[in-house]
Design an enzyme around this catalytic site. Structure first.
Site, PDB file in Angstrom:
ATOM      1  CG  ASP A 199      45.891  41.387  35.089  1.00  0.00           C
ATOM      2  OD1 ASP A 199      44.041  41.744  34.957  1.00  0.00           O
ATOM      3  OD2 ASP A 199      45.381  40.823  36.652  1.00  0.00           O
ATOM      4  CG  ASP A 202      46.366  44.664  35.445  1.00  0.00           C
ATOM      5  OD1 ASP A 202      45.801  45.856  35.764  1.00  0.00           O
ATOM      6  OD2 ASP A 202      46.811  44.362  36.020  1.00  0.00           O
TER       7      ASP A 202
HETATM    8  C1  PRP Z   1      40.219  38.726  36.407  1.00  0.00           C
HETATM    9  C2  PRP Z   1      39.027  38.086  35.163  1.00  0.00           C
HETATM   10  C3  PRP Z   1      37.776  37.290  36.300  1.00  0.00           C
HETATM   11  C4  PRP Z   1      38.786  36.682  37.653  1.00  0.00           C
HETATM   12  C5  PRP Z   1      38.585  34.992  36.856  1.00  0.00           C
HETATM   13  O1  PRP Z   1      39.299  39.334  37.005  1.00  0.00           O
HETATM   14  O2  PRP Z   1      38.896  38.976  35.112  1.00  0.00           O
HETATM   15  O3  PRP Z   1      36.781  38.359  36.893  1.00  0.00           O
HETATM   16  O4  PRP Z   1      39.911  36.993  37.230  1.00  0.00           O
HETATM   17  O5  PRP Z   1      39.946  34.658  37.876  1.00  0.00           O
HETATM   18  P1  PRP Z   1      38.777  33.139  38.801  1.00  0.00           P
HETATM   19  O6  PRP Z   1      38.357  32.222  37.554  1.00  0.00           O
HETATM   20  O7  PRP Z   1      40.446  32.435  39.685  1.00  0.00           O
HETATM   21  O8  PRP Z   1      37.858  33.767  39.708  1.00  0.00           O
HETATM   22  P2  PRP Z   1      40.461  40.300  38.812  1.00  0.00           P
HETATM   23  O9  PRP Z   1      39.938  39.963  39.770  1.00  0.00           O
HETATM   24  O10 PRP Z   1      41.807  40.288  37.685  1.00  0.00           O
HETATM   25  O11 PRP Z   1      39.520  41.878  38.477  1.00  0.00           O
HETATM   26  P3  PRP Z   1      39.847  42.481  37.282  1.00  0.00           P
HETATM   27  O12 PRP Z   1      38.790  42.062  36.310  1.00  0.00           O
HETATM   28  O13 PRP Z   1      39.487  43.974  38.231  1.00  0.00           O
HETATM   29  O14 PRP Z   1      40.603  42.682  36.320  1.00  0.00           O
HETATM   30  N1  URA Z   2      42.375  36.720  35.025  1.00  0.00           N
HETATM   31  C1  URA Z   2      43.576  37.249  34.278  1.00  0.00           C
HETATM   32  O1  URA Z   2      43.069  38.459  33.567  1.00  0.00           O
HETATM   33  N2  URA Z   2      44.001  36.077  34.326  1.00  0.00           N
HETATM   34  C2  URA Z   2      44.168  34.877  34.193  1.00  0.00           C
HETATM   35  O2  URA Z   2      45.229  33.848  33.511  1.00  0.00           O
HETATM   36  C3  URA Z   2      43.616  34.680  35.431  1.00  0.00           C
HETATM   37  C4  URA Z   2      42.988  35.693  36.232  1.00  0.00           C
END
Ligand code: PRP
Ligand code: URA
Length: 208
Positions: A199, A202
């Site tokens: 992630d 995170d």
């Molecule tokens: C993650 C990443 C993208 C999204 C990608 O964000 O930074 O924005 O997921 O996934 P997708 O292509 O399936 O839409 P997240 O929702 O984890 O939020 P964050 O940046 O606040 O951790």
């Molecule tokens: N968002 C992340 O941060 N990691 C992944 O692998 C997919 C979605």
């Protein structure tokens, strides 16, 4: 497909540190920022320059200069913020917008919670920043929001992309070029990119 992958030993080296689960927050954040800068460098390859005349210490010469006022960076919150310092270090006068999005943990659909962009955004080339392009849902919705504000030229910079997300993005927005450090293999059942780096948000912010 409009996908430009950085094939370079230095990038593979940096990715090997990013992907390593033992890499800590400080180094993770630094490398996300550095790769952001390399992606921006590549994305500017087709930039048009204004002709200017300058005096070197030796002679007068004509040369090219970038009009930085033509650009805006738009990180997708949160993780896209990790790339911002890198891109701003090379185009420091670009304006900055923000799109807040998170992926619903059950449906994996993006939820938009914030949108604030420069008021002349329709006159700028917009470079979206987000380290991860997984299902492509967040990227697609962010691009739609920007297009609805009149933006005509959009590039998307990410660190890791999944083939499935790239395909969906290409179907919806064939005009958008994607610059990524690596196209990975597949999405797991939780829609995480494999092998990936976990992630991104995170790991950048140390929230888990
Ligand atoms: C993650 C990443 C993208 C999204 C990608 O964000 O930074 O924005 O997921 O996934 P997708 O292509 O399936 O839409 P997240 O929702 O984890 O939020 P964050 O940046 O606040 O951790
Ligand atoms: N968002 C992340 O941060 N990691 C992944 O692998 C997919 C979605």
């Amino acid at each position: 497909m409009n996908v430009i992958e950085l094939n370079h030993p230095l990038i593979e080296h940096k990715l090997s540190i990013l992907r390593d689960e033992n890499t800590g927050t400080k180094e993770f954040r630094e490398i996300i920022c550095e790769i952001g800068m390399f992606l921006c460098y590549e994305a500017m390859r087709d930039a048009e320059l204004d002709e200017v005349e300058i005096n070197t210490p030796l002679v007068k010469m004509k040369t090219g200069r970038l009009n930085e006022d033509k650009y805006a960076f738009v990180p997708i919150l949160r993780a896209g913020m990790g790339m911002l310092d890198g891109v701003i270090s090379v185009i420091p006068n670009a304006k900055i917008g923000h799109i807040g999005m998170y992926r619903d943990e059950e449906t994996f659909e993006p939820v938009n919670y914030f949108f604030k962009v420069p008021k002349d955004i329709e006159n700028r080339e917009v470079i979206i920043l987000d380290p991860m392009l997984a299902t492509g849902g967040s990227a697609i919705d962010a691009i739609e929001l920007l297009k609805s504000k009149g933006v005509k030229k959009i590039k998307f910079l990410c660190i890791i992309a999944a083939p499935q997300g790239l395909k969906k993005l290409e179907e919806k927005h064939p005009d958008v070029e994607v610059y990524c450090a690596c196209v990975d293999e597949y999405l797991n059942k939780n829609k995480y990119i494999v092998p990936g780096l976990g992630d991104a948000g995170d790991r950048i912010f140390g929230t888990k």
